[in-house]
Design a protein around this motif. Structure first.
Motif, PDB file in Angstrom:
ATOM      1  N   LEU A 136     -14.240 -13.576  24.059  1.00  0.00           N
ATOM      2  CA  LEU A 136     -14.490 -13.760  22.628  1.00  0.00           C
ATOM      3  C   LEU A 136     -13.689 -14.940  22.097  1.00  0.00           C
ATOM      4  O   LEU A 136     -12.507 -15.088  22.394  1.00  0.00           O
ATOM      5  N   PHE A 137     -14.341 -15.782  21.288  1.00  0.00           N
ATOM      6  CA  PHE A 137     -13.693 -16.916  20.644  1.00  0.00           C
ATOM      7  C   PHE A 137     -14.211 -17.059  19.232  1.00  0.00           C
ATOM      8  O   PHE A 137     -15.338 -16.667  18.927  1.00  0.00           O
ATOM      9  N   ASP A 161     -12.913 -22.928  16.899  1.00  0.00           N
ATOM     10  CA  ASP A 161     -11.821 -23.379  17.762  1.00  0.00           C
ATOM     11  C   ASP A 161     -12.301 -24.205  18.947  1.00  0.00           C
ATOM     12  O   ASP A 161     -11.504 -24.618  19.782  1.00  0.00           O
ATOM     13  N   ALA A 162     -13.587 -24.465  19.040  1.00  0.00           N
ATOM     14  CA  ALA A 162     -14.131 -25.192  20.190  1.00  0.00           C
ATOM     15  C   ALA A 162     -13.607 -26.624  20.233  1.00  0.00           C
ATOM     16  O   ALA A 162     -13.532 -27.305  19.219  1.00  0.00           O
ATOM     17  N   PHE A 203      -8.304 -24.431  30.305  1.00  0.00           N
ATOM     18  CA  PHE A 203      -9.499 -24.440  29.485  1.00  0.00           C
ATOM     19  C   PHE A 203     -10.590 -23.646  30.188  1.00  0.00           C
ATOM     20  O   PHE A 203     -10.548 -23.460  31.402  1.00  0.00           O
ATOM     21  N   VAL A 204     -11.562 -23.215  29.422  1.00  0.00           N
ATOM     22  CA  VAL A 204     -12.749 -22.582  30.000  1.00  0.00           C
ATOM     23  C   VAL A 204     -13.986 -23.245  29.419  1.00  0.00           C
ATOM     24  O   VAL A 204     -14.028 -23.597  28.250  1.00  0.00           O
ATOM     25  N   LEU A 205     -14.953 -23.451  30.277  1.00  0.00           N
ATOM     26  CA  LEU A 205     -16.271 -23.904  29.851  1.00  0.00           C
ATOM     27  C   LEU A 205     -17.102 -22.640  29.731  1.00  0.00           C
ATOM     28  O   LEU A 205     -17.194 -21.856  30.680  1.00  0.00           O
ATOM     29  N   VAL A 206     -17.660 -22.419  28.562  1.00  0.00           N
ATOM     30  CA  VAL A 206     -18.404 -21.189  28.297  1.00  0.00           C
ATOM     31  C   VAL A 206     -19.805 -21.524  27.811  1.00  0.00           C
ATOM     32  O   VAL A 206     -20.090 -22.648  27.419  1.00  0.00           O
ATOM     33  N   GLN A 207     -20.642 -20.506  27.840  1.00  0.00           N
ATOM     34  CA  GLN A 207     -22.011 -20.667  27.351  1.00  0.00           C
ATOM     35  C   GLN A 207     -22.339 -19.487  26.450  1.00  0.00           C
ATOM     36  O   GLN A 207     -22.049 -18.339  26.782  1.00  0.00           O
ATOM     37  N   ALA A 208     -22.934 -19.792  25.310  1.00  0.00           N
ATOM     38  CA  ALA A 208     -23.374 -18.743  24.395  1.00  0.00           C
ATOM     39  C   ALA A 208     -24.712 -18.218  24.877  1.00  0.00           C
ATOM     40  O   ALA A 208     -25.666 -18.985  25.002  1.00  0.00           O
ATOM     41  N   PRO A 209     -24.816 -16.940  25.181  1.00  0.00           N
ATOM     42  CA  PRO A 209     -26.068 -16.413  25.722  1.00  0.00           C
ATOM     43  C   PRO A 209     -27.241 -16.493  24.747  1.00  0.00           C
ATOM     44  O   PRO A 209     -28.380 -16.584  25.167  1.00  0.00           O
ATOM     45  N   GLU A 210     -26.964 -16.508  23.452  1.00  0.00           N
ATOM     46  CA  GLU A 210     -28.049 -16.512  22.466  1.00  0.00           C
ATOM     47  C   GLU A 210     -28.788 -17.847  22.412  1.00  0.00           C
ATOM     48  O   GLU A 210     -30.000 -17.889  22.254  1.00  0.00           O
ATOM     49  N   ILE A 241      -7.809 -21.432  26.784  1.00  0.00           N
ATOM     50  CA  ILE A 241      -7.708 -20.012  27.093  1.00  0.00           C
ATOM     51  C   ILE A 241      -6.754 -19.330  26.116  1.00  0.00           C
ATOM     52  O   ILE A 241      -6.965 -18.184  25.733  1.00  0.00           O
ATOM     53  N   ALA A 242      -5.736 -20.044  25.667  1.00  0.00           N
ATOM     54  CA  ALA A 242      -4.780 -19.471  24.724  1.00  0.00           C
ATOM     55  C   ALA A 242      -5.433 -19.102  23.392  1.00  0.00           C
ATOM     56  O   ALA A 242      -4.903 -18.277  22.653  1.00  0.00           O
ATOM     57  N   ASP A 243      -6.591 -19.686  23.085  1.00  0.00           N
ATOM     58  CA  ASP A 243      -7.297 -19.390  21.833  1.00  0.00           C
ATOM     59  C   ASP A 243      -8.219 -18.184  21.938  1.00  0.00           C
ATOM     60  O   ASP A 243      -8.901 -17.853  20.968  1.00  0.00           O
ATOM     61  N   ALA A 244      -8.249 -17.533  23.079  1.00  0.00           N
ATOM     62  CA  ALA A 244      -9.119 -16.365  23.239  1.00  0.00           C
ATOM     63  C   ALA A 244      -8.719 -15.305  22.220  1.00  0.00           C
ATOM     64  O   ALA A 244      -7.538 -15.041  22.004  1.00  0.00           O
ATOM     65  N   ALA A 245      -9.694 -14.726  21.605  1.00  0.00           N
ATOM     66  CA  ALA A 245      -9.437 -13.741  20.551  1.00  0.00           C
ATOM     67  C   ALA A 245      -9.171 -12.371  21.157  1.00  0.00           C
ATOM     68  O   ALA A 245      -9.792 -11.983  22.138  1.00  0.00           O
ATOM     69  N   HIS A 246      -8.242 -11.707  20.572  1.00  0.00           N
ATOM     70  CA  HIS A 246      -7.967 -10.326  20.955  1.00  0.00           C
ATOM     71  C   HIS A 246      -8.742  -9.436  19.990  1.00  0.00           C
ATOM     72  O   HIS A 246      -8.812  -9.701  18.795  1.00  0.00           O
ATOM     73  N   ILE A 247      -9.311  -8.404  20.509  1.00  0.00           N
ATOM     74  CA  ILE A 247     -10.185  -7.562  19.694  1.00  0.00           C
ATOM     75  C   ILE A 247      -9.469  -7.020  18.467  1.00  0.00           C
ATOM     76  O   ILE A 247     -10.045  -6.899  17.401  1.00  0.00           O
ATOM     77  N   LYS A 248      -8.179  -6.769  18.559  1.00  0.00           N
ATOM     78  CA  LYS A 248      -7.435  -6.224  17.427  1.00  0.00           C
ATOM     79  C   LYS A 248      -7.225  -7.258  16.325  1.00  0.00           C
ATOM     80  O   LYS A 248      -6.947  -6.909  15.197  1.00  0.00           O
ATOM     81  N   GLU A 249      -7.321  -8.528  16.672  1.00  0.00           N
ATOM     82  CA  GLU A 249      -7.034  -9.607  15.716  1.00  0.00           C
ATOM     83  C   GLU A 249      -8.325 -10.260  15.239  1.00  0.00           C
ATOM     84  O   GLU A 249      -8.508 -11.459  15.387  1.00  0.00           O
ATOM     85  N   GLN A 250      -9.216  -9.519  14.653  1.00  0.00           N
ATOM     86  CA  GLN A 250     -10.495 -10.058  14.214  1.00  0.00           C
ATOM     87  C   GLN A 250     -10.402 -10.579  12.790  1.00  0.00           C
ATOM     88  O   GLN A 250     -11.020 -10.054  11.870  1.00  0.00           O
ATOM     89  N   LEU A 251      -9.630 -11.635  12.600  1.00  0.00           N
ATOM     90  CA  LEU A 251      -9.473 -12.233  11.278  1.00  0.00           C
ATOM     91  C   LEU A 251     -10.615 -13.185  10.957  1.00  0.00           C
ATOM     92  O   LEU A 251     -10.939 -13.404   9.806  1.00  0.00           O
TER      93      LEU A 251
END
Length: 76
Positions: free
Chosen positions: A6-7, A11-12, A38-45, A54-64
């Motif tokens: 989750l990102f 932040d991209a 870093f990670v190269l990701v793809q949005a499935p939609e 990778i440090a910017d990965a969101a933690h589920i508890k921190e959904q600001l």
């Protein structure tokens, strides 16, 4: 099996529908900045590629901010 992460889309580091363009941007950013993971990701939609720290990965508890699920394509 795909690995999801989750990102916050804002932040991209780079985002494009062209895989090669995103890889080029990631390599330039990696060279200019100090080596980070870093990670190269793809949005499935919408099949859009993006690069995130990778440090910017969101933690589920921190959904600001609104989060989006991505599939990891490659770790850089």
């Amino acid at each position: 099996m795909a690995e999801d992460i989750l990102f916050n889309p804002g932040d991209a580091i780079a985002q494009n529908y062209d895989y090669n363009a995103v890889m080029r941007s990631a390599e330039i950013f990696h060279y200019q900045q100090h080596p980070q993971q870093f990670v190269l990701v793809q949005a499935p939609e919408d099949a859009c590629y993006a690069v995130f720290r990778i440090a910017d990965a969101a933690h589920i508890k921190e959904q600001l901010a609104p989060l989006r699920r991505y599939q990891i394509v490659k770790r850089l």
